[in-house]
Enzyme design. Structure first.
Site, short mmCIF file in Angstrom:
data_model
loop_
_atom_site.label_atom_id
_atom_site.label_comp_id
_atom_site.label_asym_id
_atom_site.label_seq_id
_atom_site.Cartn_x
_atom_site.Cartn_y
_atom_site.Cartn_z
N MET A 1 0.86 -1.18 0.00
CA MET A 1 0.00 0.00 0.00
C MET A 1 0.89 1.22 0.00
O MET A 1 2.06 1.17 0.36
CB MET A 1 -0.91 -0.03 1.22
CG MET A 1 -2.09 0.90 1.14
SD MET A 1 -3.24 0.61 2.50
CE MET A 1 -4.44 1.87 2.15
N VAL B 1 6.38 -4.97 0.79
CA VAL B 1 6.56 -5.81 1.97
C VAL B 1 5.59 -5.43 3.08
O VAL B 1 5.05 -6.29 3.79
CB VAL B 1 8.02 -5.74 2.45
CG1 VAL B 1 8.20 -6.43 3.79
CG2 VAL B 1 8.94 -6.37 1.41
N HIS B 2 5.31 -4.14 3.24
CA HIS B 2 4.42 -3.74 4.35
C HIS B 2 2.97 -4.21 4.14
O HIS B 2 2.18 -4.22 5.08
CB HIS B 2 4.44 -2.21 4.54
CG HIS B 2 3.91 -1.43 3.39
ND1 HIS B 2 4.63 -0.43 2.78
CD2 HIS B 2 2.71 -1.46 2.74
CE1 HIS B 2 3.91 0.11 1.81
NE2 HIS B 2 2.74 -0.50 1.77
N GLY B 3 2.62 -4.61 2.92
CA GLY B 3 1.27 -5.08 2.65
C GLY B 3 1.10 -6.58 2.77
O GLY B 3 0.01 -7.10 2.48
#
Length: 357
Positions: free
Chosen positions: A1, A255-257
């Site tokens: 995101m 990666v954060h999603g």
């Protein structure tokens, strides 16, 4: 995101206390209303952009009456809206005439290369549709409406989200491209979930012998940039074949999603797609980064909460990402902080050569 913090949570607008107001807030003399009013400030900003207030003032400074005539809006309500925008730091007023600030000219005029206007629907939908279900997500520990599934089913939201991420990428790509390791004799870049492809395009401009492939879902690729050495491939980076023989893999704002299992799976797939010694470059936020103050730390926490609510992902420490990279077969993970890219830092590692243990 998306990578940056503004507006996912009823944005902390640029409204500052003077000492008397700060004392009243700390002593609870006044009720804690600023978070509520910050949400109202977001809607005021969105309304002004949609009414083309910033575009009209880009042409020339104006009084409220003059702007109301130009835009065919109610002059009395326009006057209040302009005062609000001035109080929030988006306009300046002198002698009754309103003019743009650097912030509004950079981000909210439609002819700016970093314009966020097309991304405002994403801001609104996140703040007004996804976040009101925060209590459910906190109770269950999983997103109520998986964000990326929502994007694939809603073309208008997908276009707005891609416009938002592209605007940030245009700002960040030159700084990040300068420190991404690329083979001297050219090579091939895999841009994982790269949608607009702007990070790859910046690398192609800097390295004439380079080729790049962007792999993303069909809806996301509709926003992709055009370049003769850029190839677009529709597919899922978790399930479809990535190919092989790449020299660099980009994972910007990916990666954060993802949850931990998905990150481990993706890292292993990317390692298999890279040549020995090939580099993975992760652009993201890291929890153990140096923060300049409480506001920055709180913004990162809100961003972390946003990822958990919308995608089931999270902000990770660089040290945690480094451990996951080593487990997937990468070596020498490094933490890089490009200048002029304050919201995206890099984790860079290389695939172990067969001779290395």
């Amino acid at each position: 995101m998306g990578s940056a913090a503004p507006a996912f949570y009823g944005r902390r607008v640029p409204l500052f206390f003077n000492p008397l107001e700060a004392a009243a807030h700390r002593l609870s003399i006044a009720p804690p209303m600023f978070d509520y009013f910050n949400t109202l400030g977001l809607h005021a900003l969105v309304a002004a952009a949609r009414l083309r207030v910033f575009d009209a003032l880009r042409e020339r400074p104006s009084t409220a009456d003059g702007l109301a005539t130009t835009l065919t809006i109610d002059p009395r309500t326009a006057e209040v809206l302009l005062r609000v925008l001035a109080g929030l730091g988006y306009l300046r007023v002198k002698g009754g005439r309103y003019r743009l600030t650097r912030t509004s000219r950079t981000w909210f005029t439609t002819d700016s290369p970093t314009s966020l206007v097309a991304g405002l629907e994403f801001w609104e939908r996140t703040a007004c549709v996804i976040w009101p279900r925060l209590a459910e997500a906190v109770r269950d520990g999983s997103p109520v409406t998986p964000f990326y599934e929502l994007l694939e089913s809603d073309a208008a939201l997908s276009r707005s989200f891609q416009a938002w991420t592209a605007a940030l990428a245009r700002r960040q790509a030159p700084a990040t491209a300068r420190i991404i390791p690329v083979p001297r004799d050219g090579g091939h870049v895999l841009d994982v979930g790269g949608s607009h492809g702007l990070f790859s395009v910046e690398l192609l401009h800097r390295h004439p012998g380079l080729r790049a492939t962007v792999l993303d879902l069909p809806q996301a690729l509709e926003a992709a940039a055009d370049h003769p050495r850029l190839t677009l491939r529709a597919g899922s980076f978790l399930d479809d074949d990535l190919g092989e023989g790449y020299d660099v893999a980009l994972l910007f704002n990916i990666v954060h999603g993802l949850d931990d299992q998905e990150v481990a799976k993706l890292f292993a797939r990317v390692a298999a797609a890279l040549n020995p010694g090939g580099a993975i470059v992760i652009g993201d936020q890291f929890r153990d980064s140096l923060m300049p103050g409480r506001a920055s730390r709180t913004l990162l926490d809100l961003l972390d909460l946003n990822y958990r609510v919308a995608t089931g992902g999270r902000v990770r420490d660089f040290r945690e990402v480094a451990r996951m990279l080593r487990a997937a077969g990468f070596d020498r993970p490094r933490h890089r902080r490009p200048l002029r890219s304050v919201v995206t830092e890099l984790a860079v590692a290389v695939v172990k050569s067969p001779s290395r243990p």
